[in-house]
Design an enzyme around this catalytic site. Structure first.
Site, PDB file in Angstrom:
ATOM      1  N   ARG A 110      21.130 -21.283  19.334  1.00 58.57           N
ATOM      2  CA  ARG A 110      21.568 -20.793  20.636  1.00 58.57           C
ATOM      3  C   ARG A 110      20.473 -19.871  21.184  1.00 58.57           C
ATOM      4  NH1 ARG A 110      20.498 -16.253  19.249  1.00 58.57           N
ATOM      5  NH2 ARG A 110      21.370 -15.552  21.202  1.00 58.57           N
ATOM      6  N   GLY A 111      20.683 -19.386  22.410  1.00 56.68           N
ATOM      7  CA  GLY A 111      19.635 -18.631  23.086  1.00 56.68           C
ATOM      8  C   GLY A 111      18.876 -19.599  23.986  1.00 56.68           C
ATOM      9  N   ALA A 112      18.731 -19.211  25.263  1.00 53.82           N
ATOM     10  CA  ALA A 112      18.247 -20.163  26.271  1.00 53.82           C
ATOM     11  C   ALA A 112      16.926 -20.858  25.902  1.00 53.82           C
ATOM     12  CB  ALA A 112      18.146 -19.469  27.625  1.00 53.82           C
TER      13      ALA A 112
ATOM     14  N   ASP B  88      19.688 -16.201  30.687  1.00 44.36           N
ATOM     15  CA  ASP B  88      19.917 -17.648  30.587  1.00 44.36           C
ATOM     16  C   ASP B  88      19.486 -18.375  31.840  1.00 44.36           C
ATOM     17  OD1 ASP B  88      21.713 -16.626  28.359  1.00 44.36           O
ATOM     18  OD2 ASP B  88      21.687 -18.812  28.099  1.00 44.36           O
TER      19      ASP B  88
HETATM   20  O1  MRU Z   1      25.576 -17.985  24.021  1.00 44.58           O
HETATM   21  P1  MRU Z   1      24.183 -17.671  23.579  1.00 44.58           P
HETATM   22  O2  MRU Z   1      24.101 -17.002  22.257  1.00 44.58           O
HETATM   23  O3  MRU Z   1      23.297 -18.894  23.662  1.00 44.58           O
HETATM   24  O4  MRU Z   1      23.661 -16.645  24.656  1.00 44.58           O
HETATM   25  C1  MRU Z   1      22.380 -16.112  24.506  1.00 44.58           C
HETATM   26  C2  MRU Z   1      22.032 -15.108  25.530  1.00 44.58           C
HETATM   27  O5  MRU Z   1      22.797 -14.783  26.393  1.00 44.58           O
HETATM   28  C3  MRU Z   1      20.628 -14.604  25.486  1.00 44.58           C
HETATM   29  O6  MRU Z   1      20.557 -13.285  25.902  1.00 44.58           O
HETATM   30  C4  MRU Z   1      19.736 -15.453  26.414  1.00 44.58           C
HETATM   31  O7  MRU Z   1      19.939 -16.813  26.140  1.00 44.58           O
HETATM   32  C5  MRU Z   1      18.317 -15.133  26.276  1.00 44.58           C
HETATM   33  S1  MRU Z   1      17.652 -15.590  24.711  1.00 44.58           S
HETATM   34  C6  MRU Z   1      16.008 -15.249  24.728  1.00 44.58           C
END
Ligand code: MRU
Length: 355
Positions: free
Chosen positions: A45-47, A238
């Protein structure tokens, strides 16, 4: 330790982020379906990591194809793009990466390449997306470090670290960059209900790096700010709309409002692949609503009674007026973002030409 995501022969291996920090388990994806499932269920996960993973998934799908001719191969590629695009809606990096892969495919198809050549081209494109992401994070870290005072207590929300990218991180990249530049940094990590990315992942990464880290529950941030225990906030994103409105993990908006009330700088750190100039403002950003069980349960323990309605929007939008600056690999962008971000557009057009 393996990086966040890597090739292992022709498979993709990633650490299961649902299990950290209690267990360090690695998941092997052998098909594009495995990859889509890993993104949807938040193994990864994480964008930026989602984008990198999707690109690698398309390369994997191509490598595993049994197609003998380019017609069938093209149909499969398109189907795989659709499958991956349907996994998570908010992180624009997913759609950006799929688009980059489509461009690579089209360039090869136009040149009359064979299935084998197209497969090699897709693998090279995915590897480039991966490596570019690490390079972007490093540059974000260097630009961001310059914004961090000599001694700083930094609050962050969710996990925008190495685990959320191909490596190094965005918000945590800024923290790592500041530490590497000799700043004395202490981090407050919001636990980040309901998936606990802060308590589980941010704390895990930073403790491993020897960075002083304190986990707080999300509802402690205001008190920490009021009592002078936060010098700046840095978070990931995101999707950042053309006017600087920023979608990030649910709870980010509350932190941003609190920061403004207390006169604390609020920075968003993200690669350019997170910036969506085609979306005018935050109202146009789709917000993923996830399973109620993430809210009602922690592991197998039920917290909320049966019968209660539950909401689980996974992201919120922070209006641009709360954002002090956006830190990218292209530099630090200041308000009015609608102008400063657009001014970088010619460079983006040029890089599209270069690719
Ligand atoms: O639901 P997730 O864990 O994918 O959400 C992640 C976030 O909100 C992060 O802050 C965002 O993706 C940036 S990651 C570099």
């Amino acid at each position: 330790m393996l990086p966040t995501i890597a090739w292992q022969e022709d498979d993709i291996v990633m650490v299961d982020q649902r299990k950290l920090p209690a267990a360090e388990i690695y998941v092997t994806c052998k098909s594009v379906n495995d990859v889509a499932k890993a993104i949807k269920t938040m193994v990864i996960r994480g964008a930026p990591a989602i984008g990198v993973c999707a690109a690698m998934g398309l390369a994997l799908g191509a490598a595993r194809s049994k197609a003998t001719g380019t017609k069938q191969f093209t149909t499969e590629f398109q189907r795989n793009c659709e499958l991956l695009a349907a996994t998570r809606p908010t992180a624009v990096n997913l759609f950006w990466a799929i688009e980059r892969m489509k461009q690579a495919f089209s360039a090869g198809a136009l040149a009359g390449e064979s299935v084998a050549q197209l497969t090699a081209r897709l693998r090279a494109a995915a590897d480039r997306i991966h490596d570019d992401d690490v390079a972007s994070c490093r540059a974000i870290g260097a630009y961001g470090a310059a914004l961090v005072p000599e001694v700083a207590n930094i609050l962050t929300h969710c996990n925008a670290g190495a685990l959320a990218t191909a490596g190094y991180g965005t918000a945590l990249g800024v923290i790592r960059g500041a530490v590497e530049a000799g700043r004395k940094v202490k981090v407050l990590a919001d636990e980040t209900r309901p998936f606990l990315q802060g308590a589980r992942l941010t704390a895990w990464e930073l403790v491993k790096d020897g960075i002083d880290t304190t986990v707080i529950t999300d509802n402690m941030a205001g008190a920490m700010m009021r009592t002078g225990q936060v010098d700046l906030v840095v978070v990931g994103a995101d999707r950042i709309a053309a006017n600087g409105d920023t979608a990030n993990k649910i709870g980010t908006y509350s932190v941003a409002v609190l920061a403004k009330e207390h006169g604390i700088p609020f920075y968003v750190a993200a690669p350019w692949s997170t910036i969506d100039l085609s979306t005018k403002d935050g109202d146009g950003i789709p917000i993923e609503e996830r399973n109620a069980r993430e809210v009602t349960h922690v592991g197998n323990t039920q917290l909320a009674p049966e019968g209660a309605h539950v909401r689980n929007p996974s992201f919120d939008v922070t209006p641009n007026k709360y954002v002090t600056a956006i830190i990218t690999e292209r530099g630090v962008f200041r308000p009015p973002f609608v102008e400063s971000l657009a001014a970088s557009e010619p460079a983006m057009a040029q890089s599209a030409v270069d690719n």
